[in-house]
Scaffold this active site. Structure first.
Site, PDB file in Angstrom:
ATOM      1  N   LYS A   1     105.765  94.131  27.930  1.00 40.77           N
ATOM      2  CA  LYS A   1     105.435  93.138  26.900  1.00 40.77           C
ATOM      3  C   LYS A   1     105.714  93.695  25.506  1.00 40.77           C
ATOM      4  O   LYS A   1     106.069  92.940  24.606  1.00 40.77           O
ATOM      5  CB  LYS A   1     103.983  92.662  27.043  1.00 40.77           C
ATOM      6  CG  LYS A   1     103.805  91.760  28.258  1.00 40.77           C
ATOM      7  CD  LYS A   1     102.607  90.838  28.159  1.00 40.77           C
ATOM      8  CE  LYS A   1     102.603  89.859  29.321  1.00 40.77           C
ATOM      9  NZ  LYS A   1     101.387  89.092  29.463  1.00 40.77           N
TER      10      LYS A   1
ATOM     11  N   LYS B   1     110.392  89.449  38.640  1.00 40.93           N
ATOM     12  CA  LYS B   1     109.387  88.493  39.120  1.00 40.93           C
ATOM     13  C   LYS B   1     109.534  87.178  38.355  1.00 40.93           C
ATOM     14  O   LYS B   1     109.973  87.170  37.204  1.00 40.93           O
ATOM     15  CB  LYS B   1     107.960  89.057  38.983  1.00 40.93           C
ATOM     16  CG  LYS B   1     107.353  88.942  37.619  1.00 40.93           C
ATOM     17  CD  LYS B   1     105.822  88.989  37.691  1.00 40.93           C
ATOM     18  CE  LYS B   1     105.255  88.707  36.302  1.00 40.93           C
ATOM     19  NZ  LYS B   1     103.885  88.282  36.272  1.00 40.93           N
TER      20      LYS B   1
ATOM     21  N   LYS C   1     106.078  82.903  33.737  1.00 42.29           N
ATOM     22  CA  LYS C   1     105.877  81.690  32.925  1.00 42.29           C
ATOM     23  C   LYS C   1     106.737  81.722  31.673  1.00 42.29           C
ATOM     24  O   LYS C   1     107.151  80.701  31.164  1.00 42.29           O
ATOM     25  CB  LYS C   1     104.438  81.649  32.404  1.00 42.29           C
ATOM     26  CG  LYS C   1     103.360  81.484  33.388  1.00 42.29           C
ATOM     27  CD  LYS C   1     102.058  81.405  32.586  1.00 42.29           C
ATOM     28  CE  LYS C   1     100.849  81.769  33.384  1.00 42.29           C
ATOM     29  NZ  LYS C   1     100.248  83.033  32.989  1.00 42.29           N
TER      30      LYS C   1
HETATM   31  N1  AQP Z   1     106.008  85.867  40.302  1.00 39.20           N
HETATM   32  C1  AQP Z   1     104.772  85.996  40.773  1.00 39.20           C
HETATM   33  N2  AQP Z   1     104.568  86.141  42.100  1.00 39.20           N
HETATM   34  C2  AQP Z   1     103.311  86.267  42.605  1.00 39.20           C
HETATM   35  N3  AQP Z   1     102.208  86.255  41.837  1.00 39.20           N
HETATM   36  C3  AQP Z   1     102.367  86.106  40.504  1.00 39.20           C
HETATM   37  N4  AQP Z   1     101.496  86.051  39.475  1.00 39.20           N
HETATM   38  C4  AQP Z   1     102.172  85.882  38.315  1.00 39.20           C
HETATM   39  N5  AQP Z   1     103.485  85.829  38.560  1.00 39.20           N
HETATM   40  C5  AQP Z   1     103.649  85.978  39.909  1.00 39.20           C
HETATM   41  C6  AQP Z   1     100.058  86.124  39.626  1.00 39.20           C
HETATM   42  O1  AQP Z   1      99.495  85.014  38.960  1.00 39.20           O
HETATM   43  C7  AQP Z   1      98.216  85.389  38.476  1.00 39.20           C
HETATM   44  C8  AQP Z   1      98.042  84.918  37.072  1.00 39.20           C
HETATM   45  O2  AQP Z   1      98.964  85.522  36.232  1.00 39.20           O
HETATM   46  P1  AQP Z   1      98.666  85.633  34.685  1.00 39.20           P
HETATM   47  O3  AQP Z   1      98.389  84.316  34.109  1.00 39.20           O
HETATM   48  O4  AQP Z   1      97.660  86.686  34.446  1.00 39.20           O
HETATM   49  O5  AQP Z   1      99.984  86.091  34.068  1.00 39.20           O
HETATM   50  P2  AQP Z   1     101.068  87.089  34.475  1.00 39.20           P
HETATM   51  O6  AQP Z   1     100.755  87.918  35.674  1.00 39.20           O
HETATM   52  O7  AQP Z   1     101.461  87.845  33.266  1.00 39.20           O
HETATM   53  O8  AQP Z   1     102.125  86.002  34.916  1.00 39.20           O
HETATM   54  P3  AQP Z   1     103.366  85.492  34.190  1.00 39.20           P
HETATM   55  O9  AQP Z   1     103.757  84.254  34.903  1.00 39.20           O
HETATM   56  O10 AQP Z   1     104.398  86.561  34.128  1.00 39.20           O
HETATM   57  O11 AQP Z   1     102.849  85.121  32.750  1.00 39.20           O
HETATM   58  P4  AQP Z   1     103.426  85.537  31.333  1.00 39.20           P
HETATM   59  O12 AQP Z   1     104.887  85.229  31.398  1.00 39.20           O
HETATM   60  O13 AQP Z   1     102.665  84.667  30.382  1.00 39.20           O
HETATM   61  O14 AQP Z   1     103.143  86.991  31.151  1.00 39.20           O
HETATM   62  C9  AQP Z   1      98.071  86.889  38.652  1.00 39.20           C
HETATM   63  O15 AQP Z   1      97.280  87.137  39.795  1.00 39.20           O
HETATM   64  C10 AQP Z   1      99.476  87.331  38.913  1.00 39.20           C
HETATM   65  O16 AQP Z   1      99.518  88.489  39.716  1.00 39.20           O
END
Ligand code: AQP
Length: 333
Positions: free
Chosen positions: A115, A197, A200
């Site tokens: 990040k 991965k 979002k």
């Molecule tokens: N690609 C993924 N596959 C499986 N699990 C996933 N999680 C996120 N992406 C995947 C799981 O979703 C939960 C919530 O995630 P979060 O809101 O804490 O954000 P994150 O892990 O940082 O997910 P993103 O989508 O990548 O968000 P941004 O882009 O905003 O940083 C967690 O349990 C995570 O493991």
């Protein structure tokens, strides 16, 4: 532990639109696990602001995520569903735990490094402190299990380290939590680059399928998904990352095992397979989207859920915080 049930905590950040990765890696499992555990499900808005958010959108997404949780099957009468900032103990415990965490450990966190690279203009203290706030989230509820995607493994490990460090310095205070990963779908990958991965906030929105995408968009995205030069629908993450990712998605959305899915598409080309994955996802998302919209129109109901959820979460969290304050020597009146 309540009524003989172990405690489960998890959270999702109300950042951007959620993807099917968030659904498969997190929300779907929350729904499956809620009957067997005493559950706390948070909407992590305090984590969300470690990356700059538009305030109006953050407010809207908070409610939208609550509606999505319920539309996907979370039962707020069974589980505490709440907004993180409504329970002040999260920030309070985070401050104490900061003094049990080393700067070097935080600098080594993969998500912090990723990040920081993506938001070089805003490498704030909160971004670095993200795992300590997450440790506070988990430890406040004396959590036994934390169902998360694989990307969060390192953060649950640091929460365990911090809990053990505190317990050793004083006396047993925190339950040491375990991460819970599902066999299928702990890491859903980007459709255009299966080495990454699905996220979002990915730069190319065509690599992520959002839970808000309509049927045409879902199908178009799956049709364009990167596969390989072969033609066999076979689960082999090392050599066939794209196809294996699609099989995980298909299995998660249909309830069929990977072996059943492989058999279903034996001898059929990738085109057929990708269309079937897209249709399975779109058909499952449509009723969820409709229910989410219906719930969003009933703000009084949603506010009631949040009030109740915060009250339940506060009761448990304040007990743990009082114990911590006593152990570290904070004078109490
Ligand atoms: N690609 C993924 N596959 C499986 N699990 C996933 N999680 C996120 N992406 C995947 C799981 O979703 C939960 C919530 O995630 P979060 O809101 O804490 O954000 P994150 O892990 O940082 O997910 P993103 O989508 O990548 O968000 P941004 O882009 O905003 O940083 C967690 O349990 C995570 O493991």
């Amino acid at each position: 532990m309540k009524d003989g049930k172990k405690t489960l905590y998890s959270a999702v950040q109300p950042t951007n639109n959620l993807t099917i990765g968030n659904y498969i890696g997190a929300i779907r499992n929350f729904v499956a696990l809620q009957k067997d555990y005493d559950c706390y499900f948070a909407i992590a808005n305090m984590h969300a602001i470690t990356v700059r958010q538009n305030p109006a959108e953050l407010r809207q997404r908070t409610l939208s995520l609550l509606a999505l949780y319920i539309a996907c099957g979370l039962n707020p009468e069974k589980s505490a569903v709440y907004v993180q900032s409504h329970v002040p103990a999260h920030a309070e415990l985070c401050w104490v735990l900061n003094t049990f965490t080393y700067v070097g450990e935080m600098e080594r966190m993969t998500q912090f490094k990723d990040k920081s690279a993506r938001h070089a203009e805003n490498i704030n203290m909160g971004l670095m402190d993200y795992p300590v706030l997450m440790a506070a989230d988990i430890l406040l509820y004396q959590t036994d299990v934390v169902p998360v995607g694989l990307d969060q493994r390192q953060h649950v490990e640091i929460a365990r380290d911090i809990a053990q460090r505190f317990n050793n310095a004083f006396s047993p205070t925190f339950t040491v939590p375990e991460a819970l990963f599902m066999k299928v779908g702990a890491k859903i990958c980007d459709l255009l680059d299966p080495s990454k991965k699905m996220s979002k906030s990915a730069e190319n929105v065509n690599g992520s399928v959002f839970l808000s995408d309509d049927k045409d968009t879902v199908i178009r995205k799956f049709k364009r998904a990167v596969t390989d030069s072969g033609n066999e629908v076979k689960y082999d993450p090392e050599n066939k990352a794209g196809v294996s990712n699609l099989l995980s998605v298909y299995s998660a959305f249909t309830g069929k095992s990977i072996a059943e899915a492989e058999a279903e598409f034996a001898g059929r080309g990738y085109g057929d397979f990708k269309l079937a994955v897209g249709e399975a996802v779109a058909d499952k998302l449509a009723p969820v989207q409709a229910e989410q919209a219906r719930l969003l129109a009933d703000k009084d109901y949603l506010n009631g859920v949040l009030k109740d959820g915060a009250a339940r979460a506060c009761r448990t969290a304040e007990k743990t915080l009082a114990k911590v304050y006593k152990k570290i020597g904070f004078y109490q009146i």
